[in-house]
Design a protein around this motif. Structure first.
Motif, PDB file in Angstrom:
ATOM      1  N   THR A 155      56.798 -14.567  19.013  1.00  0.00           N
ATOM      2  CA  THR A 155      57.153 -13.476  19.918  1.00  0.00           C
ATOM      3  C   THR A 155      58.100 -12.479  19.254  1.00  0.00           C
ATOM      4  O   THR A 155      58.046 -11.281  19.549  1.00  0.00           O
ATOM      5  CB  THR A 155      57.782 -14.018  21.211  1.00  0.00           C
ATOM      6  OG1 THR A 155      58.870 -14.892  20.887  1.00  0.00           O
ATOM      7  CG2 THR A 155      56.755 -14.783  22.033  1.00  0.00           C
ATOM      8  N   ARG A 196      49.478 -17.976  24.880  1.00  0.00           N
ATOM      9  CA  ARG A 196      50.487 -18.329  25.883  1.00  0.00           C
ATOM     10  C   ARG A 196      50.947 -17.068  26.605  1.00  0.00           C
ATOM     11  O   ARG A 196      50.934 -15.973  26.058  1.00  0.00           O
ATOM     12  CB  ARG A 196      51.674 -19.037  25.232  1.00  0.00           C
ATOM     13  CG  ARG A 196      52.362 -18.246  24.149  1.00  0.00           C
ATOM     14  CD  ARG A 196      53.201 -19.143  23.239  1.00  0.00           C
ATOM     15  NE  ARG A 196      54.009 -18.379  22.292  1.00  0.00           N
ATOM     16  CZ  ARG A 196      53.533 -17.841  21.159  1.00  0.00           C
ATOM     17  NH1 ARG A 196      52.249 -17.985  20.855  1.00  0.00           N
ATOM     18  NH2 ARG A 196      54.332 -17.172  20.357  1.00  0.00           N
ATOM     19  N   ARG A 220      53.908 -16.071  27.577  1.00  0.00           N
ATOM     20  CA  ARG A 220      55.086 -15.383  27.043  1.00  0.00           C
ATOM     21  C   ARG A 220      54.696 -14.385  25.952  1.00  0.00           C
ATOM     22  O   ARG A 220      55.258 -13.293  25.859  1.00  0.00           O
ATOM     23  CB  ARG A 220      56.078 -16.413  26.499  1.00  0.00           C
ATOM     24  CG  ARG A 220      57.378 -15.803  25.993  1.00  0.00           C
ATOM     25  CD  ARG A 220      58.274 -16.872  25.417  1.00  0.00           C
ATOM     26  NE  ARG A 220      59.457 -16.290  24.799  1.00  0.00           N
ATOM     27  CZ  ARG A 220      60.235 -16.923  23.949  1.00  0.00           C
ATOM     28  NH1 ARG A 220      59.970 -18.174  23.599  1.00  0.00           N
ATOM     29  NH2 ARG A 220      61.293 -16.325  23.426  1.00  0.00           N
TER      30      ARG A 220
END
Length: 238
Positions: A94, A112, A114
């Motif tokens: 990220t 995912r 996120r």
């Protein structure tokens, strides 16, 4: 700008590798009744120098895949003058979302929620629309990368609804020791379920140097080929 010359004979070596890969693709297409036009060949150029990318582009290959952000960003900058479509095929951290979004046209490893949020924020901020593939864990082990098949529909919905992102389809790697035909048949089923809800998400990224024929037989649209195309890897040095 002056670019370093590739080693003597490298152009012929890459041309021979491309010819052999194309032969294998055409053989698989003939065996399965598919058209070569249905398939996109992605040259996986990680650890190979930018000079190799230039040779590939000269041979008509314009889809390049990388899986390390630092290396990919450097090559994207160095090859900014080439008509290249950049594929980021590894897992995206990220904290690397900003960099990856700045050059990647299609991100293969969205696995995912996120990460969806991080990519979306960066895409909006940079004024880009970035294609995304949901990575599927065909061995149901998401810790190794990918979402479990049962979790893919919800993740696909999240990508489709995220500003700045475009859901393009799914990707997977056949698990080590598995039968690629079985693995890719399962991926095709997941892809069909996604496409039923999102008709434009028609990309299936599957198949590498060792299993591209099985991937083609099971509906792959994008092949990720490195070693068979470019030879044995050596460490990338800038």
């Amino acid at each position: 700008m002056n670019y370093p010359d590739p080693p003597a004979g490298r152009g012929s070596e890459i041309a021979a590798g491309l010819a052999e890969v194309e032969r294998r693709i055409l053989d698989a297409c003939r065996s399965t009744g598919r058209s070569r036009d249905e398939l996109t060949l992605i040259a996986v150029t990680k650890t190979y120098p930018a000079a190799d990318l230039r040779l590939l582009a000269g041979l008509g290959v314009t889809d390049m895949g990388e899986n390390r952000d630092r290396e990919a960003a450097a090559k994207a900058a160095e090859c900014a003058d080439l008509p290249v479509t950049w594929h980021f095929i590894g897992q995206v951290q990220t904290n690397k979302a900003r960099s990856v979004v700045s050059y990647a046209d299609l991100i293969h490893g969205v696995d995912r929620g996120r990460l969806v949020g991080a990519l979306s924020r960066e895409a909006v901020q940079q004024g880009r629309e970035v294609g995304c593939l949901v990575q599927v864990a065909l061995d149901d082990r998401p810790e190794r990368g990918g979402a479990r098949p049962a979790d893919v529909p919800a993740l696909a919905d999240a990508v489709a609804g995220a500003p700045g992102l475009l859901l393009r389809g799914v990707m997977a790697v056949a698990p080590l020791g598995s039968d690629p035909d079985v693995a890719f048949a399962r991926l095709f089923e997941v892809a069909q379920a996604v496409q039923k809800e999102h008709p434009g998400a028609d990309v299936i990224s599957a198949g590498m140097s060792g299993d591209l024929a099985q991937a083609i037989a099971n509906g792959a649209t994008h092949l990720r080929v490195g070693t068979a195309l470019l030879g044995r890897r050596t460490p990338f040095v800038r």
